[in-house]
Enzyme design. Structure first.
Site, PDB file in Angstrom:
ATOM      1  N   SER A   6       9.146   6.296   6.368  1.00  0.00           N
ATOM      2  CA  SER A   6       9.541   4.909   6.658  1.00  0.00           C
ATOM      3  C   SER A   6      11.057   4.790   6.774  1.00  0.00           C
ATOM      4  O   SER A   6      11.797   5.501   6.102  1.00  0.00           O
ATOM      5  CB  SER A   6       9.045   4.014   5.517  1.00  0.00           C
ATOM      6  OG  SER A   6       9.699   2.766   5.536  1.00  0.00           O
TER       7      SER A   6
ATOM      8  N   HIS B 107      -0.577  -4.228   9.106  1.00  0.00           N
ATOM      9  CA  HIS B 107       0.393  -3.842   8.078  1.00  0.00           C
ATOM     10  C   HIS B 107      -0.270  -3.836   6.690  1.00  0.00           C
ATOM     11  O   HIS B 107       0.341  -4.213   5.685  1.00  0.00           O
ATOM     12  CB  HIS B 107       1.592  -4.808   8.091  1.00  0.00           C
ATOM     13  CG  HIS B 107       2.911  -4.147   7.790  1.00  0.00           C
ATOM     14  ND1 HIS B 107       3.848  -3.841   8.739  1.00  0.00           N
ATOM     15  CD2 HIS B 107       3.459  -3.731   6.621  1.00  0.00           C
ATOM     16  CE1 HIS B 107       4.908  -3.294   8.171  1.00  0.00           C
ATOM     17  NE2 HIS B 107       4.691  -3.208   6.882  1.00  0.00           N
TER      18      HIS B 107
HETATM   19  C1  LIG Z   1       3.582  -0.304  -0.339  1.00  0.00           C
HETATM   20  C2  LIG Z   1       3.544  -0.336   1.165  1.00  0.00           C
HETATM   21  C3  LIG Z   1       4.715  -0.232   1.878  1.00  0.00           C
HETATM   22  C4  LIG Z   1       4.683  -0.210   3.272  1.00  0.00           C
HETATM   23  N1  LIG Z   1       5.846  -0.012   3.979  1.00  0.00           N
HETATM   24  C5  LIG Z   1       5.790   0.108   5.328  1.00  0.00           C
HETATM   25  C6  LIG Z   1       6.954   0.455   6.062  1.00  0.00           C
HETATM   26  O1  LIG Z   1       8.016   0.682   5.506  1.00  0.00           O
HETATM   27  N2  LIG Z   1       6.831   0.533   7.417  1.00  0.00           N
HETATM   28  C7  LIG Z   1       5.654   0.295   8.075  1.00  0.00           C
HETATM   29  O2  LIG Z   1       5.595   0.366   9.297  1.00  0.00           O
HETATM   30  N3  LIG Z   1       4.536   0.003   7.384  1.00  0.00           N
HETATM   31  C8  LIG Z   1       4.578  -0.079   6.034  1.00  0.00           C
HETATM   32  N4  LIG Z   1       3.439  -0.345   5.343  1.00  0.00           N
HETATM   33  C9  LIG Z   1       2.155  -0.473   6.062  1.00  0.00           C
HETATM   34  C10 LIG Z   1       1.482   0.897   6.189  1.00  0.00           C
HETATM   35  O3  LIG Z   1       2.183   1.715   7.088  1.00  0.00           O
HETATM   36  C11 LIG Z   1       0.050   0.756   6.709  1.00  0.00           C
HETATM   37  O4  LIG Z   1       0.026  -0.028   7.864  1.00  0.00           O
HETATM   38  C12 LIG Z   1      -0.889   0.152   5.666  1.00  0.00           C
HETATM   39  O5  LIG Z   1      -0.581   0.632   4.382  1.00  0.00           O
HETATM   40  C13 LIG Z   1      -2.333   0.485   6.003  1.00  0.00           C
HETATM   41  O6  LIG Z   1      -3.201  -0.103   5.100  1.00  0.00           O
HETATM   42  P1  LIG Z   1      -3.806   0.655   3.807  1.00  0.00           P
HETATM   43  O7  LIG Z   1      -2.704   0.696   2.786  1.00  0.00           O
HETATM   44  O8  LIG Z   1      -4.921  -0.225   3.398  1.00  0.00           O
HETATM   45  O9  LIG Z   1      -4.210   2.043   4.222  1.00  0.00           O
HETATM   46  C14 LIG Z   1       3.448  -0.348   3.947  1.00  0.00           C
HETATM   47  C15 LIG Z   1       2.276  -0.464   3.210  1.00  0.00           C
HETATM   48  C16 LIG Z   1       2.303  -0.448   1.830  1.00  0.00           C
HETATM   49  C17 LIG Z   1       1.009  -0.524   1.064  1.00  0.00           C
END
Ligand SMILES: Cc1cc2nc3c(=O)[nH]c(=O)nc-3n(C[C@H](O)[C@H](O)[C@H](O)COP(=O)(O)O)c2cc1C
Length: 386
Positions: free
Chosen positions: A108, A277
Site C-alpha cells: 500500500s 474497499h
Molecule cells: C485495514 C485495512 C487497510 C486497507 N488499506 C488499503 C490501502 O491502503 N489501499 C487500498 O487500496 N485498499 C486498502 N484496503 C482495502 C483492501 O485492499 C481490500 O480491498 C479489502 O481489504 C478487501 O476486503 P477483505 O478485507 O474483506 O478481504 C484496506 C483494507 C483493510 C482491511
C-alpha cells in the site's frame, strides 16, 4: 498450549487477543453502519455450491495467472495500510509468506515499510498500490520509486478520494504511532508480543511518505499532510496519464458499477478489481460479490476481472471464480494471520485457503481452477444481484 488453528476465523480470534485494540479494530471495521462490510461476507455465504460425485478428481491444479503472472493459486494479498502496525515489520513478513506461496503481494501507499525497504528484504517482485495525491511531484516520484525497485504491476485505487468514516477509529484515537492515552497504554501493556516486536524495529512511521513528501518530516506533520492530500479531482484523464507515466501493467481497484467497468476498459488498464474497499468507503453500496457477475459479463474478454471483499475461505474463492473473477485479493484474511502469528500466521492463512479451495473443487467435481464457472454453483439464496 498453542491454540489449534483450523480456519481464518480462528486467526481472527487470536489476532484480537494479540494486537492492541486500536489496530485490531482498524482492520475489523467498516464505514458507518458497516452494512456493506457485513454484506460482503454474508452474500458470499449465501451462494450455494454444486456437489458432484463419481468424477475423476485425481489431477487437480490450482495454478493460474493474474495479469499474466503465474500464481500458485488465484489469490493475491490486497494492499492494506498500516500493515506494519499489526505486527512489527508486517509488510516484509507478509510479502515473504506470499512469495513462498507463489502469489503476489501488494504494498500500500500507506504502508509502514517503504518501497525500497521491502524490495531490499524480499526476493519476489511485488505489486505497488497507488493513491492519487494532490502533490503530483510526490506522485511521480512514487511511481519512479516503484519502477526503480522492479515492481511488476501498479494497482491504482479509485474509491478513496474522500475518506469513509469508521466510528471505531475515531473512538480509539487511531494514530501512528498509537496515541498513548491511559486506556491505550493499559491495552498495549497487555499485548507483550506486539510491543516487544515494535520496540525492536525501526519501522514505525509511513515509510513511503515521511522524508519523501514535501514538508513531511515526522508523524506530526504527516497527519495534517494526509488529511489534505487525497485528491478529490481524480478522474479518467488522470487514470490515462498515470497509465502512460507508469508504462507497465495497470490494475484499477474499486470498480463496483458496470458503467465504470466500461470506462476502465476504455482507459486501457490490464485488469480491474471489483471492490468496495472491504466495506470501508461507501456504506450502503452493494456487496462486492453481488457486483461481480454483471461486471464480469459486461467486460468479458476485454479486461481481466479480479474481485475482493469478504473472502474468508477457499469456498469463497471458488464462488468468486464461478461468478467471473480470474482471481481474488484477500485483505483481512491475511491480516488476521499476520497479527496472530507473523509470517507463519500469513502462511497458515494461505495454507487454509489453499486446502479449502482444493477440497471444495474436488467435491464440486472440478480439476482445473481455471475452468471454474457457473457450473460449480447450485444457486444463490436471495442474493441482491441486479
Ligand atoms: C485495514 C485495512 C487497510 C486497507 N488499506 C488499503 C490501502 O491502503 N489501499 C487500498 O487500496 N485498499 C486498502 N484496503 C482495502 C483492501 O485492499 C481490500 O480491498 C479489502 O481489504 C478487501 O476486503 P477483505 O478485507 O474483506 O478481504 C484496506 C483494507 C483493510 C482491511
Amino acid at each position: 498450549m498453542a491454540p489449534v488453528i483450523t480456519s481464518i476465523e480462528d486467526l481472527r480470534v487470536l489476532a484480537k487477543r494479540r494486537v492492541p485494540r486500536m489496530f485490531y479494530d482498524y482492520a475489523d471495521a467498516g464505514a458507518w453502519t458497516e452494512s456493506t462490510y457485513h454484506a460482503n461476507e454474508a452474500d458470499l455465504a449465501r451462494i450455494l455450491l454444486r456437489q458432484r460425485v463419481a468424477v475423476d478428481i485425481s489431477a487437480r491444479t490450482l495454478a493460474s495467472t493474474m495479469v499474466g503472472e503465474p500464481v500458485g493459486m488465484p489469490v493475491a494479498l490486497a494492499p492494506v495500510g498500516l500493515t506494519g502496525m499489526q505486527r512489527a515489520d508486517g509488510e516484509i513478513l507478509a510479502a515473504r509468506a506470499a512469495a513462498a506461496a507463489g502469489i503476489p503481494f501488494t504494498l500500500s501507499t500507506m504502508s509502514i515499510c517503504s518501497i525500497e525497504d521491502l524490495a531490499e528484504n524480499t526476493s519476489r517482485p511485488f505489486w505497488f498500490q497507488l493513491y492519487v495525491m494532490r502533490d503530483r511531484d510526490f506522485l511521480g516520484r512514487l511511481l519512479d520509486r516503484a519502477k526503480n525497485v522492479g515492481c511488476s504491476t501498479l494497482m491504482l485505487t479509485l474509491d478513496l478520494q474522500v475518506l469513509g468514516q469508521r466510528h471505531k477509529d475515531v473512538k480509539n484515537g487511531l494514530t501512528t504511532p498509537p496515541r498513548l492515552t491511559f486506556t491505550n497504554l493499559v491495552d498495549i501493556a497487555a499485548k507483550p508480543r506486539w510491543w516487544i516486536g515494535m520496540l525492536g524495529t525501526k519501522r514505525r512511521g509511513f515509510g513511503n511518505i515521511i522524508g519523501h513528501a514535501k514538508g513531511v518530516r515526522d508523524m506530526r506533520t504527516l497527519s495534517s499532510w494526509t488529511a489534505e492530500q487525497f485528491d478529490p479531482t481524480l478522474n479518467w484523464d488522470d487514470v490515462k496519464r498515470i497509465r502512460d507515466r507508469w508504462g507497465g501493467k495497470l490494475i484499477l481497484k474499486g470498480i463496483l458499477d458496470v458503467e465504470d467497468a466500461e470506462l476502465a476498459v476504455a482507459s486501457g488498464a490490464d485488469a480491474l478489481v471489483v471492490s468496495n474497499h472491504g466495506g470501508r468507503q461507501l456504506d450502503g453500496a452493494m456487496s462486492a460479490i453481488a457486483a461481480l457477475a454483471p461486471i464480469a459479463r459486461a467486460v468479458a474478454g476485454r479486461i481481466e476481472v479480479l474481485m475482493d471483499g469478504g473472502i474468508r475461505s477457499g469456498q469463497d474463492v471458488l464462488r468468486a471464480l464461478a461468478l467471473g473473477a480470474k482471481g481474488v485479493l484477500i485483505g483481512r484474511a491475511y491480516i488476521y494471520g499476520l497479527a496472530a502469528g507473523g509470517e507463519k500466521g500469513v502462511t497458515q492463512a494461505l495454507d487454509i485457503i489453499r486446502k479449502e479451495l482444493d477440497v471444495t473443487m474436488a467435491l464440486c467435481g472440478l480439476n482445473d481452477v481455471n475452468k471454474a464457472d457457473a457450473q460449480v454453483l447450485a444457486g444463490r439464496a436471495q442474493l441482491a444481484v441486479p
